[in-house]
Design a protein around this motif. Structure first.
Motif, short mmCIF file in Angstrom:
data_model
loop_
_atom_site.label_atom_id
_atom_site.label_comp_id
_atom_site.label_asym_id
_atom_site.label_seq_id
_atom_site.Cartn_x
_atom_site.Cartn_y
_atom_site.Cartn_z
N LYS A 46 27.81 16.34 154.80
CA LYS A 46 27.18 16.14 153.60
C LYS A 46 26.95 14.87 153.16
N SER A 133 31.18 21.48 147.57
CA SER A 133 29.87 22.48 147.27
C SER A 133 29.20 22.34 148.52
N ASN A 135 26.22 21.97 150.09
CA ASN A 135 24.66 21.09 150.13
C ASN A 135 25.09 20.05 150.58
N GLU A 170 29.07 25.34 139.06
CA GLU A 170 30.59 24.79 139.77
C GLU A 170 31.85 24.84 138.58
N HIS A 220 21.48 14.54 140.42
CA HIS A 220 22.22 15.57 141.29
C HIS A 220 22.27 17.13 140.98
#
Ligand code: TXA
Ligand code: MG
Length: 319
Positions: A46, A133, A135, A170, A220
């Motif tokens: 990540k 997550s 990504n 989320e 973000h």
């Protein structure tokens, strides 16, 4: 590779390697929570700073005491009511929980995800899964296996196909300070729903004021394209002389020759539907030929507050 093969996912996880898993919120990049090599490789893949801790996913509330101790009674009330579901609890950690997961903190984040495939995985494993997550750090969260493949197809042997995420944003992150209930990240579980059970909560979701709190990076959920957030898209486009714009609006289509592509998140004005469609719309416009993305802000209630918070972070200029 995108697959529905749960047995293959189990095998890969048992080898200490990573698997993308579906949850009701967003896809997670999962590894064995008891294997430090797996944990380290999550941060590496990540490109996430090791100071930003991970959420431990457990199969049921029965496993809560395996990872945390001195649990406040309000945490039990919330867990019993909302798990499986989009609630993450920050609790004192057991010594056995690796400090790589918690970034050296003496607390651990934990939740029970609500997706049949991932629950089946957890039931067949004798360890919990750590999963941020799926990504790269700072970019748009994935709500479909295709989004994950767009980021990590060559790195992941298994991207478990559980379809599009039912909720699409989320989990809400909740912790405890003395008798107080603190919300660290606005998410898909609403503050009202929490307050009904445990009384007033305090929000510590602000950005620079409290950098040690979770989910705080100002930048973000961000598209690669230049992005903006405004209450009045038409006016904003004119004032800033923007053209070939991609627009993500809430309920109504905005008419302007400056707009090349537009996605209306919920024509019927339903914030749940808007949440479910948000990240997909962001991925779509980010991959399109528009020059910039302009978001229309959401009504400032319920899930609208959560979405606005994400959009603020997605469009902020600060890194
Ligand atoms: O819905 C979700 O929560 C998804 C799915 C995959 O479960 N996961 C997710 O994980 O959003 P991630 O890593 O993208 O965000 C987790 C947040 C981070 O902002 C991190 O700072 C915070 O949780 N966090 C984790 N452990 C913490 C701790 N011990 N204390 C404070 N914050 C913590
Ligand atoms: Mg994330």
């Amino acid at each position: 590779m995108i697959t529905k093969d749960i047995e293959k996912a189990l095998e890969v996880l048992k080898q200490g390697k990573l698997v993308a898993i579906p949850t009701e919120t967003v896809y997670g990049l999962a590894g064995n929570a008891c294997n430090e090599t797996a944990i380290t490789s999550i941060f590496a893949l990540k490109q996430r700073p090791t100071t930003n801790p991970l959420i431990v996913h457990i199969k049921s509330i029965k496993d809560l005491e395996k990872v945390s101790e001195n649990i406040p009674y309000k945490a039990y009330i919330l867990a019993e009511h909302f798990w499986p579901g989009p609630l993450t609890l920050i609790l004192p950690k057991k010594p056995e929980v690796s400090s790589l997961i918690t970034a050296g903190n003496d607390t651990v984040a934990v939740r029970v995800p609500d997706h049949p495939m991932t629950i089946e995985l957890l039931n067949k494993l004798d360890f919990p899964l750590v999963a941020p997550s799926a990504n790269p750090y700072g970019s748009i969260s994935p709500t479909s296996p295709k989004h994950v493949a767009g980021y990590f197809d060559s790195e992941l042997e298994v991207i478990l196909d559980g379809g599009a995420c039912r909720i699409g944003i989320e989990s809400t992150i909740v912790g405890f300070e003395k008798e107080e209930v603190i919300v660290y990240r606005l998410g898909s579980l609403l503050l009202d729903e929490i307050e009904t059970l445990v009384g007033p909560v305090k929000l510590k979701n602000s950005t620079s004021a409290n950098p040690q709190a979770p989910g705080m990076q100002e930048k973000h959920y961000a598209p690669n394209k230049q992005s903006y957030l405004t209450e009045n898209v038409d006016q904003f486009l004119t004032l800033n002389s923007l053209s070939n714009a991609g627009v993500i609006s809430f309920q109504s289509e905005i008419l302007s020759p400056r707009i090349s592509q537009q996605i209306v998140l919920s024509p019927k004005g339903d914030l749940k539907e808007a949440s479910r469609n948000l990240y997909k719309a962001m991925h779509q416009l980010d991959l399109s030929s528009v020059d910039c993305i302009v978001f229309e802000s959401m009504p400032k209630v319920g899930l609208g507050r959560t979405i606005n918070d994400k959009l603020n972070r997605a469009t902020t200029k600060k890194q």
